[in-house]
Write an enzyme that holds these catalytic residues in place. Structure first.
Site, short mmCIF file in Angstrom:
data_model
loop_
_atom_site.label_atom_id
_atom_site.label_comp_id
_atom_site.label_asym_id
_atom_site.label_seq_id
_atom_site.Cartn_x
_atom_site.Cartn_y
_atom_site.Cartn_z
N THR A 21 0.81 -1.15 0.11
CA THR A 21 0.00 -0.09 0.14
C THR A 21 0.92 1.40 0.02
O THR A 21 1.95 1.19 0.46
CB THR A 21 -0.88 -0.05 1.13
OG1 THR A 21 -1.94 -1.09 1.16
CG2 THR A 21 -1.64 1.28 1.55
N ARG B 227 -13.80 -7.99 -0.57
CA ARG B 227 -13.25 -7.49 0.58
C ARG B 227 -12.59 -6.11 0.57
O ARG B 227 -11.78 -5.70 -0.51
CB ARG B 227 -11.86 -8.71 0.80
CG ARG B 227 -11.06 -8.46 2.09
CD ARG B 227 -9.83 -7.55 1.85
NE ARG B 227 -9.14 -7.52 3.05
CZ ARG B 227 -7.79 -6.66 2.93
NH1 ARG B 227 -7.67 -5.94 2.03
NH2 ARG B 227 -7.33 -6.64 4.21
N VAL B 228 -12.77 -5.51 1.59
CA VAL B 228 -12.15 -4.14 1.73
C VAL B 228 -11.60 -4.14 2.96
O VAL B 228 -11.72 -4.54 3.83
CB VAL B 228 -13.23 -2.99 1.72
CG1 VAL B 228 -12.74 -1.74 1.86
CG2 VAL B 228 -14.09 -3.10 0.56
N THR C 134 0.11 1.13 6.50
CA THR C 134 0.08 0.03 5.79
C THR C 134 0.22 -1.29 6.62
O THR C 134 0.90 -1.12 7.45
CB THR C 134 1.30 0.16 4.79
OG1 THR C 134 1.36 -1.04 4.11
CG2 THR C 134 2.72 0.54 5.57
N THR D 62 -1.66 -5.56 7.65
CA THR D 62 -2.61 -6.33 7.51
C THR D 62 -4.07 -5.64 7.76
O THR D 62 -4.04 -5.41 8.96
CB THR D 62 -2.46 -7.37 8.59
OG1 THR D 62 -1.78 -7.01 9.80
CG2 THR D 62 -1.72 -8.70 8.13
N1 ASP Z 1 -3.47 -2.29 4.37
C1 ASP Z 1 -3.82 -2.90 3.10
C2 ASP Z 1 -5.13 -3.92 3.19
O1 ASP Z 1 -5.08 -4.46 3.92
C3 ASP Z 1 -2.85 -3.93 2.39
C4 ASP Z 1 -1.30 -3.17 2.73
O2 ASP Z 1 -0.95 -2.33 3.49
O3 ASP Z 1 -0.35 -3.42 1.65
O4 ASP Z 1 -5.55 -3.94 1.94
#
Ligand code: ASP
Length: 325
Positions: A189, A217-218, A240, A242
């Site tokens: 992200t 999924r969001v 950024t 999980t």
């Molecule tokens: N936080 C983002 C998500 O869960 C993933 C990421 O940070 O790469 O969609």
């Protein structure tokens, strides 16, 4: 944590994860550093010219979306159905206005769609085809849904599906040798936070989500208070990691709340969230946080995080690994 003498600052990130020197190819590392550096320099020029923090973070994230190295816009990861669903959010700390989009599949730059929501709608968040349509109605470029993909991302999806690894963070799912990461632990992200010469804060976050994520999924990235938050009274934050853990802990807002309610510094607040609270929920990742007084913090609980900062009049600083400044 450092403070900016001139009170105009930009911080950016390109995701966190198991970013190890031993796994990094020199050429690839130089590409990441070069991309981050160029985006910081462009943002510094905007800030020096008196641009609003909101415009600076939107432009920084737009450039990160255009860069295939990062999991946002072009180069976004694939869903379990080998499609792309893109999420983004922007927030203006001067008035708490915000715009967010989730599940885009046609708008080239999701962060511009989020900005269009902020500017043109009385609502805060749009999803799916209606969000793409809103973006298109404001003149934002539309692309074919397969435009976002790259060969590397598709191979990443295939590996995730072959190993039955579930949904992977981007920097965890790239090919060994081609990317500076260990499989199973990378997030790609992107995000930016800025403080402008007028003293206003803003934040923006954009993502393709997680490799092999379920359709529909969001994650946290487009959710105000989870993956993105800005308030001139406290702090601007972009996260950024999980997503589910960041959502359940309202991570971005929690940094602000710790500062507002407990009087913590931005460093103490950000570190408490990332190093103490998120791990208890299984949350891996990091965030960038910039306080209204120009102090900032970029904590992460993974091996590394693509990150950088620039304060007006100073050279940009770019880092990847834990042992860098
Ligand atoms: N936080 C983002 C998500 O869960 C993933 C990421 O940070 O790469 O969609």
């Amino acid at each position: 944590m450092m403070s900016s003498p001139k009170k105009a600052v930009l911080l950016i990130h390109g995701g966190a994860g198991t970013l190890l020197r031993s796994k990094m190819d020199e050429v690839q590392e130089a590409k990441y550093r070069g991309a981050l550096q160029a985006i910081l320099l462009a943002g510094e020029a905007q800030l020096a010219a008196g641009a609003a923090a909101l415009d600076v973070v939107v432009e920084a994230v737009r450039q990160l979306e255009e860069c295939e190295l990062f999991n946002a816009g072009k180069g976004a990861v694939y869903t379990a159905a080998a499609t792309h669903e893109l999420d983004a959010c922007v927030m203006d700390g001067s008035n708490l206005q915000a715009g967010a989009v989730a599940g885009l599949s046609r708008t080239r730059n999701p962060v511009l769609a989020a900005q269009a929501v902020l500017r043109h709608s009385k609502h805060v968040m749009f999803v799916g085809a209606a969000a793409d349509a809103l973006a298109a109605s404001h003149g934002l470029e539309q692309v074919a849904p397969d435009w976002f993909g790259t060969k590397q991302r598709f191979e990443q999806l295939q590996r995730a599906q072959q190993t039955d690894a579930g949904a992977l963070l981007d920097h965890d799912g790239q090919a060994g040798g081609q990317a500076p990461i260990v499989e199973q632990s990378k997030f790609g992200t992107v995000g930016a936070v800025a403080l402008d010469l007028q003293g206003h804060l803003a934040a923006a976050t954009s993502t393709g989500g997680m490799t092999n994520k379920a359709v529909g999924r969001v994650g946290d990235s487009p959710l105000i208070g989870a993956g993105c938050y800005a308030n001139d009274a406290t702090v601007a934050v972009s996260c950024t990691g999980t997503g589910e853990a960041f959502m359940r802990s309202c991570a971005a807002f929690d940094v602000s709340a710790l500062m507002a309610y407990q009087g913590l510094s931005v460093q103490a607040a950000a570190e408490q969230v990332v190093l103490e609270k998120l791990p208890k929920l299984g949350g891996a990742g990091g965030l960038i946080a910039l306080a209204a007084n120009g102090e900032f913090s970029l904590p992460f609980n993974t091996a590394g995080m693509y990150r950088g900062h620039v304060s007006l009049g100073n050279a940009p600083v770019v880092a990847i690994y834990r042992d860098e400044a």
